[in-house]
Design an enzyme around this catalytic site. Structure first.
Site, PDB file in Angstrom:
ATOM      1  N   CYS A   1      27.138   9.343 -28.429  1.00 32.02           N
ATOM      2  CA  CYS A   1      27.497   8.408 -27.349  1.00 32.02           C
ATOM      3  C   CYS A   1      28.240   7.197 -27.898  1.00 32.02           C
ATOM      4  CB  CYS A   1      26.259   7.990 -26.569  1.00 32.02           C
ATOM      5  SG  CYS A   1      25.672   9.309 -25.473  1.00 32.02           S
TER       6      CYS A   1
ATOM      7  N   CYS B   1      22.830   7.015 -29.023  1.00 33.73           N
ATOM      8  CA  CYS B   1      22.897   7.998 -30.105  1.00 33.73           C
ATOM      9  C   CYS B   1      24.299   8.010 -30.709  1.00 33.73           C
ATOM     10  CB  CYS B   1      22.516   9.384 -29.582  1.00 33.73           C
ATOM     11  SG  CYS B   1      23.853  10.235 -28.720  1.00 33.73           S
TER      12      CYS B   1
ATOM     13  N   CYS C   1      23.240  12.683 -22.451  1.00 33.15           N
ATOM     14  CA  CYS C   1      22.633  11.345 -22.428  1.00 33.15           C
ATOM     15  C   CYS C   1      23.051  10.527 -21.211  1.00 33.15           C
ATOM     16  CB  CYS C   1      23.052  10.564 -23.674  1.00 33.15           C
ATOM     17  SG  CYS C   1      22.334  11.158 -25.207  1.00 33.15           S
TER      18      CYS C   1
ATOM     19  N   GLU D   1      24.253   7.549 -21.245  1.00 30.19           N
ATOM     20  CA  GLU D   1      25.529   6.874 -21.485  1.00 30.19           C
ATOM     21  C   GLU D   1      26.694   7.775 -21.089  1.00 30.19           C
ATOM     22  OE1 GLU D   1      22.944   7.132 -23.485  1.00 30.19           O
ATOM     23  OE2 GLU D   1      22.766   5.431 -24.861  1.00 30.19           O
TER      24      GLU D   1
ATOM     25  N   ASN E   1      20.054  10.319 -18.128  1.00 31.93           N
ATOM     26  CA  ASN E   1      20.149  11.548 -18.920  1.00 31.93           C
ATOM     27  C   ASN E   1      19.868  12.759 -18.030  1.00 31.93           C
ATOM     28  OD1 ASN E   1      17.509  10.459 -18.906  1.00 31.93           O
ATOM     29  ND2 ASN E   1      16.907  11.535 -20.758  1.00 31.93           N
TER      30      ASN E   1
ATOM     31  N   GLU F   1      18.850  16.611 -18.593  1.00 39.06           N
ATOM     32  CA  GLU F   1      18.454  17.656 -19.548  1.00 39.06           C
ATOM     33  C   GLU F   1      18.619  19.043 -18.938  1.00 39.06           C
ATOM     34  OE1 GLU F   1      14.551  16.502 -20.921  1.00 39.06           O
ATOM     35  OE2 GLU F   1      15.399  14.799 -22.034  1.00 39.06           O
TER      36      GLU F   1
HETATM   37  N1  THU Z   1      18.987   9.954 -24.685  1.00 34.81           N
HETATM   38  C1  THU Z   1      19.847   9.223 -23.917  1.00 34.81           C
HETATM   39  O1  THU Z   1      20.015   9.481 -22.712  1.00 34.81           O
HETATM   40  N2  THU Z   1      20.509   8.195 -24.505  1.00 34.81           N
HETATM   41  C2  THU Z   1      20.344   7.808 -25.798  1.00 34.81           C
HETATM   42  O2  THU Z   1      20.989   6.870 -26.235  1.00 34.81           O
HETATM   43  C3  THU Z   1      19.403   8.526 -26.671  1.00 34.81           C
HETATM   44  C4  THU Z   1      18.759   9.720 -26.088  1.00 34.81           C
HETATM   45  C5  THU Z   1      18.250  11.064 -24.038  1.00 34.81           C
HETATM   46  C6  THU Z   1      18.644  12.440 -24.469  1.00 34.81           C
HETATM   47  C7  THU Z   1      17.395  13.224 -24.109  1.00 34.81           C
HETATM   48  O3  THU Z   1      17.463  13.600 -22.747  1.00 34.81           O
HETATM   49  C8  THU Z   1      16.269  12.226 -24.290  1.00 34.81           C
HETATM   50  O4  THU Z   1      16.887  10.943 -24.326  1.00 34.81           O
HETATM   51  C9  THU Z   1      15.457  12.429 -25.547  1.00 34.81           C
HETATM   52  O5  THU Z   1      16.261  12.498 -26.665  1.00 34.81           O
END
Ligand code: THU
Length: 130
Positions: A88, A85, A52, A54, A41, A43
């Site tokens: 994704c 999520c 994310c 994925e 991920n 941010e």
């Molecule tokens: N996140 C992912 O990378 N993949 C997921 O399937 C769920 C959430 C990340 C997004 C964000 O950077 C952190 O997790 C918290 O939500």
């Protein structure tokens, strides 16, 4: 063999840029030829602009030649059995066969394996152009 996919996802998680959520995630995809594409991920200070693990992995998969995804692993060190999520799931559905295996992991390995169709039933899709 899911172990190599899990290890790729875990290694990707170590690259996460997650200074806001402190929730590092790693994902790894296997393509039809057996190649592995992993991502973390990423941010952003403007929170909604982050994405994310994925999605990073999907970008790498497409850049490597794309094709079909046969297997997926996702890991988050702070959560057993993290689920992709909703956004994704839609992105993965573009390339994942309904019977693609999704490995839900904790920090030590695969906890549960489900079919992609189990987590994204009746999803939106258009006929793909030829
Ligand atoms: N996140 C992912 O990378 N993949 C997921 O399937 C769920 C959430 C990340 C997004 C964000 O950077 C952190 O997790 C918290 O939500």
């Amino acid at each position: 063999m899911a172990q190599d996919l899990f290890e790729a996802a875990r290694a990707a998680m170590a690259r996460a840029h997650a200074p806001y959520s402190h929730f590092p995630v790693g994902a790894a995809l296997r393509d039809g030829a057996g190649g592995i594409h992993a991502g973390c991920n990423v941010e952003n200070a403007s929170y909604p602009e982050g994405w994310c693990a994925e999605t990073t992995a999907l970008g790498r998969f497409v850049m490597a030649g794309g094709g079909q995804i046969t297997e997926i692993a996702v890991v988050a060190q702070k959560m057993a059995r993290i689920m992709p999520c909703g956004g994704c799931r839609q992105r993965l559905a573009e390339f994942a066969a309904p019977d693609a295996r999704l490995h839900l992991c904790d920090a030590t390995g695969v906890v549960e394996t489900v079919a992609f169709a189990d987590i994204f039933p009746r999803g939106f899709g258009l006929e793909r152009p030829a």
